[in-house]
Design a protein around this motif. Structure first.
Motif, PDB file in Angstrom:
ATOM      1  N   CYS A 168       1.196  -0.961  -0.158  1.00 25.04           N
ATOM      2  CA  CYS A 168       0.186   0.097  -0.076  1.00 25.04           C
ATOM      3  C   CYS A 168       1.071   1.609  -0.144  1.00 25.04           C
ATOM      4  O   CYS A 168       0.082   2.137   0.204  1.00 25.04           O
ATOM      5  N   SER A 169       2.175   1.116   0.222  1.00 20.62           N
ATOM      6  CA  SER A 169       2.809   2.433   0.035  1.00 20.62           C
ATOM      7  C   SER A 169       3.160   3.094  -1.238  1.00 20.62           C
ATOM      8  O   SER A 169       2.617   2.712  -2.074  1.00 20.62           O
ATOM      9  N   ASN A 170       2.788   4.569  -1.210  1.00 21.67           N
ATOM     10  CA  ASN A 170       2.790   5.145  -2.146  1.00 21.67           C
ATOM     11  C   ASN A 170       4.257   5.730  -2.942  1.00 21.67           C
ATOM     12  O   ASN A 170       4.614   6.194  -2.220  1.00 21.67           O
ATOM     13  N   ASP A 171       3.832   5.147  -4.269  1.00 18.74           N
ATOM     14  CA  ASP A 171       5.106   5.260  -5.402  1.00 18.74           C
ATOM     15  C   ASP A 171       4.963   7.019  -5.465  1.00 18.74           C
ATOM     16  O   ASP A 171       6.629   7.027  -6.089  1.00 18.74           O
ATOM     17  N   SER A 172       4.229   6.761  -5.276  1.00 21.53           N
ATOM     18  CA  SER A 172       4.296   9.258  -6.351  1.00 21.53           C
ATOM     19  C   SER A 172       5.782   9.603  -5.013  1.00 21.53           C
ATOM     20  O   SER A 172       5.863  10.678  -5.101  1.00 21.53           O
ATOM     21  N   GLU A 173       5.718   9.137  -3.567  1.00 21.90           N
ATOM     22  CA  GLU A 173       6.463   9.927  -3.025  1.00 21.90           C
ATOM     23  C   GLU A 173       7.905   8.857  -3.670  1.00 21.90           C
ATOM     24  O   GLU A 173       8.457  10.624  -3.073  1.00 21.90           O
ATOM     25  N   SER A 174       8.696   8.061  -4.261  1.00 17.99           N
ATOM     26  CA  SER A 174       9.566   8.256  -4.403  1.00 17.99           C
ATOM     27  C   SER A 174      10.389   8.667  -5.207  1.00 17.99           C
ATOM     28  O   SER A 174       9.474   9.227  -6.097  1.00 17.99           O
ATOM     29  N   GLU A 175      11.337   9.036  -5.521  1.00 23.13           N
ATOM     30  CA  GLU A 175      12.009   9.664  -6.869  1.00 23.13           C
ATOM     31  C   GLU A 175      12.314   9.305  -7.696  1.00 23.13           C
ATOM     32  O   GLU A 175      12.393   8.102  -7.033  1.00 23.13           O
ATOM     33  N   ASP A 176      12.127   9.122  -9.014  1.00 20.53           N
ATOM     34  CA  ASP A 176      12.993   8.360  -9.646  1.00 20.53           C
ATOM     35  C   ASP A 176      14.693   9.135 -10.489  1.00 20.53           C
ATOM     36  O   ASP A 176      14.523   9.961 -10.520  1.00 20.53           O
ATOM     37  N   VAL A 177      15.366   8.041  -9.763  1.00 19.06           N
ATOM     38  CA  VAL A 177      16.569   8.515  -9.564  1.00 19.06           C
ATOM     39  C   VAL A 177      17.254   7.414 -10.679  1.00 19.06           C
ATOM     40  O   VAL A 177      16.606   6.424 -10.632  1.00 19.06           O
ATOM     41  N   THR A 178      18.365   7.948 -11.083  1.00 22.12           N
ATOM     42  CA  THR A 178      19.367   6.650 -12.165  1.00 22.12           C
ATOM     43  C   THR A 178      20.740   7.462 -11.628  1.00 22.12           C
ATOM     44  O   THR A 178      20.967   8.293 -10.934  1.00 22.12           O
ATOM     45  N   LEU A 179      21.353   5.816 -12.202  1.00 19.08           N
ATOM     46  CA  LEU A 179      22.763   6.267 -12.351  1.00 19.08           C
ATOM     47  C   LEU A 179      23.750   6.830 -12.928  1.00 19.08           C
ATOM     48  O   LEU A 179      23.542   6.237 -14.016  1.00 19.08           O
ATOM     49  N   GLU A 180      24.733   7.377 -12.921  1.00 19.70           N
ATOM     50  CA  GLU A 180      25.652   8.075 -14.099  1.00 19.70           C
ATOM     51  C   GLU A 180      26.803   8.504 -13.666  1.00 19.70           C
ATOM     52  O   GLU A 180      26.760   8.381 -12.682  1.00 19.70           O
ATOM     53  N   LEU A 181      27.701   7.474 -14.605  1.00 17.93           N
ATOM     54  CA  LEU A 181      29.430   7.678 -14.827  1.00 17.93           C
ATOM     55  C   LEU A 181      29.380   9.761 -14.712  1.00 17.93           C
ATOM     56  O   LEU A 181      29.102  10.083 -15.909  1.00 17.93           O
ATOM     57  N   LEU A 182      29.833   9.857 -13.814  1.00 15.48           N
ATOM     58  CA  LEU A 182      30.795  11.913 -14.416  1.00 15.48           C
ATOM     59  C   LEU A 182      32.401  12.031 -14.361  1.00 15.48           C
ATOM     60  O   LEU A 182      32.822  11.061 -13.823  1.00 15.48           O
ATOM     61  N   PRO A 183      31.887  12.926 -15.367  1.00 18.76           N
ATOM     62  CA  PRO A 183      33.887  12.469 -15.659  1.00 18.76           C
ATOM     63  C   PRO A 183      34.480  12.824 -14.824  1.00 18.76           C
ATOM     64  O   PRO A 183      34.304  14.319 -14.089  1.00 18.76           O
ATOM     65  N   VAL A 184      36.252  13.001 -13.772  1.00 21.31           N
ATOM     66  CA  VAL A 184      36.998  13.156 -13.083  1.00 21.31           C
ATOM     67  C   VAL A 184      37.695  14.360 -13.780  1.00 21.31           C
ATOM     68  O   VAL A 184      38.292  13.668 -15.206  1.00 21.31           O
TER      69      VAL A 184
ATOM     70  N   HIS B   9      15.433  12.895 -10.973  1.00 21.56           N
ATOM     71  CA  HIS B   9      14.803  13.386 -12.364  1.00 21.56           C
ATOM     72  C   HIS B   9      13.761  13.909 -11.939  1.00 21.56           C
ATOM     73  O   HIS B   9      13.120  14.924 -12.427  1.00 21.56           O
ATOM     74  N   ASN B  10      13.052  13.548 -10.249  1.00 22.42           N
ATOM     75  CA  ASN B  10      11.533  14.080  -9.611  1.00 22.42           C
ATOM     76  C   ASN B  10      12.278  15.143  -8.033  1.00 22.42           C
ATOM     77  O   ASN B  10      12.278  14.586  -7.561  1.00 22.42           O
ATOM     78  N   ASN B  11      12.907  16.156  -9.124  1.00 25.07           N
ATOM     79  CA  ASN B  11      12.675  17.128  -7.368  1.00 25.07           C
ATOM     80  C   ASN B  11      12.682  17.317  -6.230  1.00 25.07           C
ATOM     81  O   ASN B  11      13.155  18.533  -6.129  1.00 25.07           O
ATOM     82  N   GLY B  12      11.237  17.072  -6.794  1.00 23.63           N
ATOM     83  CA  GLY B  12      10.218  18.216  -6.403  1.00 23.63           C
ATOM     84  C   GLY B  12       9.488  18.964  -6.726  1.00 23.63           C
ATOM     85  O   GLY B  12       8.762  19.235  -6.757  1.00 23.63           O
TER      86      GLY B  12
END
Length: 139
Positions: free
Chosen positions: A17-33, A85-88
Motif C-alpha cells: 500500500c505504499s505510495n510510489d508517487s512519494e519516491s524519487e525517480d533516480v538513475t545512476l550515471e558516471l561523471l567524468p573526473v 529526475h523528480n527533485n520536488g
C-alpha cells in the motif's frame, strides 16, 4: 501458528500500500573526473586518501560512490552519481557556481609494488573512453 502468519502478512499489506508517487525517480550515471590529487607516498596495507574532483552538471546530481574495477595491478576508477529526475519541483537547474565537487577515495593497496590508477574522464568524439592515468608505487 496463526500469530506467526499474521506477523508475516501484515508487513506485506503495508508494503503493497505504499505510495510510489512519494519516491524519487533516480538513475545512476558516471561523471567524468576533472582532476586528481594523489599523495606523494602511497603505503601498502593502509588507506591512502586521494582527492577526486568532478563536475556536477545540475543540482539533481549527487555523489553516490566510486566505481572501482581491479585487474592485476591496474585500478579503473569512476565517479558514480545519483540523478534525481523528480527533485520536488521537476526542474534541474544547471549549476553556475560550486559545480565542482571533491570526494576522497580511500585507496588501500594490499601489497607493495607498482599500481596504475586510471580515472575515467569521459569519452572522445568516437565514443572511446578517456582516462587520467597515474603510475604509483606502494611502499
Amino acid at each position: 501458528m496463526k500469530k506467526f502468519l499474521l506477523l508475516l502478512i501484515v508487513p506485506l499489506f503495508h508494503v503493497s500500500c505504499s505510495n510510489d508517487s512519494e519516491s524519487e525517480d533516480v538513475t545512476l550515471e558516471l561523471l567524468p573526473v576533472s582532476e586528481v590529487e594523489i599523495p606523494g607516498n602511497i603505503n601498502a596495507g593502509k588507506d591512502n586518501s586521494i582527492k577526486v574532483r568532478f563536475v556536477r552538471p545540475t543540482e539533481c546530481y549527487s555523489f553516490n560512490k566510486f566505481y572501482f574495477e581491479m585487474s592485476s595491478s591496474t585500478r579503473t576508477i569512476a565517479v558514480e552519481s545519483k540523478v534525481a529526475h523528480n527533485n520536488g519541483n521537476g526542474n534541474c537547474r544547471p549549476l553556475t557556481s560550486n559545480n565542482i565537487s571533491t570526494e576522497v577515495l580511500k585507496f588501500h593497496p594490499e601489497t607493495t609494488g607498482n599500481y596504475k590508477l586510471k580515472f575515467w574522464k569521459g569519452k572522445d568524439t568516437n565514443g572511446n573512453d578517456l582516462f587520467l592515468t597515474y603510475d604509483v608505487t606502494a611502499q
